[in-house]
Design a protein around this motif. Structure first.
Motif, PDB file in Angstrom:
ATOM      1  N   GLY A  15     100.009  58.156   0.718  1.00  0.00           N
ATOM      2  CA  GLY A  15      99.731  57.339   2.469  1.00  0.00           C
ATOM      3  C   GLY A  15     101.435  56.605   2.710  1.00  0.00           C
ATOM      4  N   HIS A  66      90.164  55.524   4.384  1.00  0.00           N
ATOM      5  CA  HIS A  66      91.463  55.370   3.890  1.00  0.00           C
ATOM      6  C   HIS A  66      92.059  55.419   5.343  1.00  0.00           C
ATOM      7  CE1 HIS A  66      92.577  54.310  -0.153  1.00  0.00           C
ATOM      8  NE2 HIS A  66      92.336  52.951   0.451  1.00  0.00           N
ATOM      9  N   LEU A 146      88.403  55.237  -4.223  1.00  0.00           N
ATOM     10  CA  LEU A 146      87.500  53.914  -2.957  1.00  0.00           C
ATOM     11  C   LEU A 146      87.484  52.912  -4.108  1.00  0.00           C
ATOM     12  CD1 LEU A 146      88.870  53.494  -0.325  1.00  0.00           C
ATOM     13  CD2 LEU A 146      86.512  53.937   0.051  1.00  0.00           C
ATOM     14  N   CYS A 149      90.830  51.656  -5.848  1.00  0.00           N
ATOM     15  CA  CYS A 149      91.843  50.948  -5.070  1.00  0.00           C
ATOM     16  C   CYS A 149      91.320  49.549  -4.391  1.00  0.00           C
ATOM     17  CB  CYS A 149      91.780  52.357  -4.151  1.00  0.00           C
ATOM     18  SG  CYS A 149      93.141  53.532  -4.771  1.00  0.00           S
ATOM     19  N   TYR A 150      90.185  50.058  -3.999  1.00  0.00           N
ATOM     20  CA  TYR A 150      89.814  48.555  -3.103  1.00  0.00           C
ATOM     21  C   TYR A 150      89.195  47.201  -4.115  1.00  0.00           C
ATOM     22  CZ  TYR A 150      86.360  45.452   0.094  1.00  0.00           C
ATOM     23  OH  TYR A 150      86.266  45.137   0.447  1.00  0.00           O
ATOM     24  N   CYS A 162      81.399  52.176  -1.331  1.00  0.00           N
ATOM     25  CA  CYS A 162      83.146  52.511  -1.816  1.00  0.00           C
ATOM     26  C   CYS A 162      83.145  54.159  -2.231  1.00  0.00           C
ATOM     27  CB  CYS A 162      83.932  52.048  -3.125  1.00  0.00           C
ATOM     28  SG  CYS A 162      84.626  50.244  -2.337  1.00  0.00           S
ATOM     29  N   SER A 164      83.964  57.698  -1.866  1.00  0.00           N
ATOM     30  CA  SER A 164      85.217  58.891  -1.566  1.00  0.00           C
ATOM     31  C   SER A 164      84.602  59.903  -1.767  1.00  0.00           C
ATOM     32  CB  SER A 164      86.625  58.064  -1.834  1.00  0.00           C
ATOM     33  OG  SER A 164      86.051  57.448  -2.983  1.00  0.00           O
TER      34      SER A 164
END
Ligand SMILES: [Zn+2]
Length: 271
Positions: A15, A66, A146, A149-150, A162, A164
């Motif tokens: 990213g 993402h 996710l 990370c979120y 969320c 993923s």
């Protein structure tokens, strides 16, 4: 003998912005099928560079929402429109992404009706196999990336879905497993077939990210798995700077794996 499958790595970066690596996307060709897996930028240009693929790709499979995995999607749809695609385009993605992505397309002054081809939005359902044109199956397997990370972000909505996914793509004895992004290497313990499971199936190719955990952590998990070829992508900046030593390290840690590969952007591999 013709290869069972060819995987073209369009973008192998993480990213982080990079001068020499694009965001995540790759093309899987299998018996006449063309599947785009993730749509990080600039996938539209990379498909255009490979002939008439904007008209021909059979489906787009998005692992999670993402930006480095989905940011190229509006430009991809616009490119398909400008290249006069007529064939419907199925897009598989997490359910909660469908409405916002459709609104995003609308915000960019594109209309689905004006594209000239139908977009068919398919939500992934965890563990539910999808058959694509009778040629192969794709099973989305939910991972914790996710969420991890979120949820720690300031003002994150804890009630927001969320989803993923890692993707298991199977045709007969051929199995390619895309990790997508993970929360840790341990996610793979329940997602990959392992030698201790009675239904153990070997993974022909594991395309695995390496930016959310270490090479040692991944090797520890893979010792229990049955993987023929390991392709490392989405490397952290640290690993991206030492690719050849990473490859040697993984070969030493996992002597039972036939090949450890670290593909470059633009590289195509036959399996
Ligand atoms: Zn991600």
């Amino acid at each position: 003998m013709a290869p069972a499958a060819t995987i073209s790595f369009f973008g192998t970066g993480s990213g982080f912005p990079s001068g020499d690596r694009f965001f995540s996307s790759c093309l899987l060709r299998f018996r006449g099928l063309h599947l785009l897996i993730d749509a990080g930028e600039p996938c539209v240009h990379l498909l255009e560079n490979r002939g008439s693929l904007l008209r021909d790709i059979d489906a787009v499979l998005i692992t999670h929402g993402h930006v480095d995995h989905i940011g190229g999607l509006p430009a991809l749809l616009q490119g398909c429109m400008l290249r006069e695609r007529t064939k419907p385009l199925p897009i598989y993605l997490p359910l909660e992404m469908i409405a916002p992505v459709r609104a995003w397309i609308d915000a960019l002054y594109l209309t689905e009706e004006g594209l000239g081809f139908a977009v068919i939005w398919h939500p992934w359902l965890n563990g539910e196999k999808v058959e694509i044109q009778g040629t192969l199956t794709v099973t989305p397997k939910r991972n914790l990336h996710l969420e991890q990370c979120y949820h720690p972000l300031p003002r994150a909505d804890m009630a927001r879905p969320c989803d993923s996914f890692s993707l298991e793509i199977v045709a007969g004895d051929f199995c390619v497993f895309f990790s997508g992004d993970l929360s840790s290497a341990r996610d793979l313990v329940t997602l990959l077939p392992t030698s201790s499971k009675t239904d153990a199936k070997s993974v022909t190719v594991l395309i695995c990210e390496l930016s959310h955990f270490s090479a040692e952590e991944l090797a520890e998990v893979l010792r229990e798995a049955s993987v023929e070829t390991l392709c490392l992508v989405h490397l952290s900046e640290e690993y991206a700077e030492s690719r050849s030593s990473l490859q040697l390290q993984m070969e030493e840690l996992l002597p039972e794996i036939k090949d450890v590969l670290i593909p470059e952007d633009g590289e195509s591999l036959d399996f």
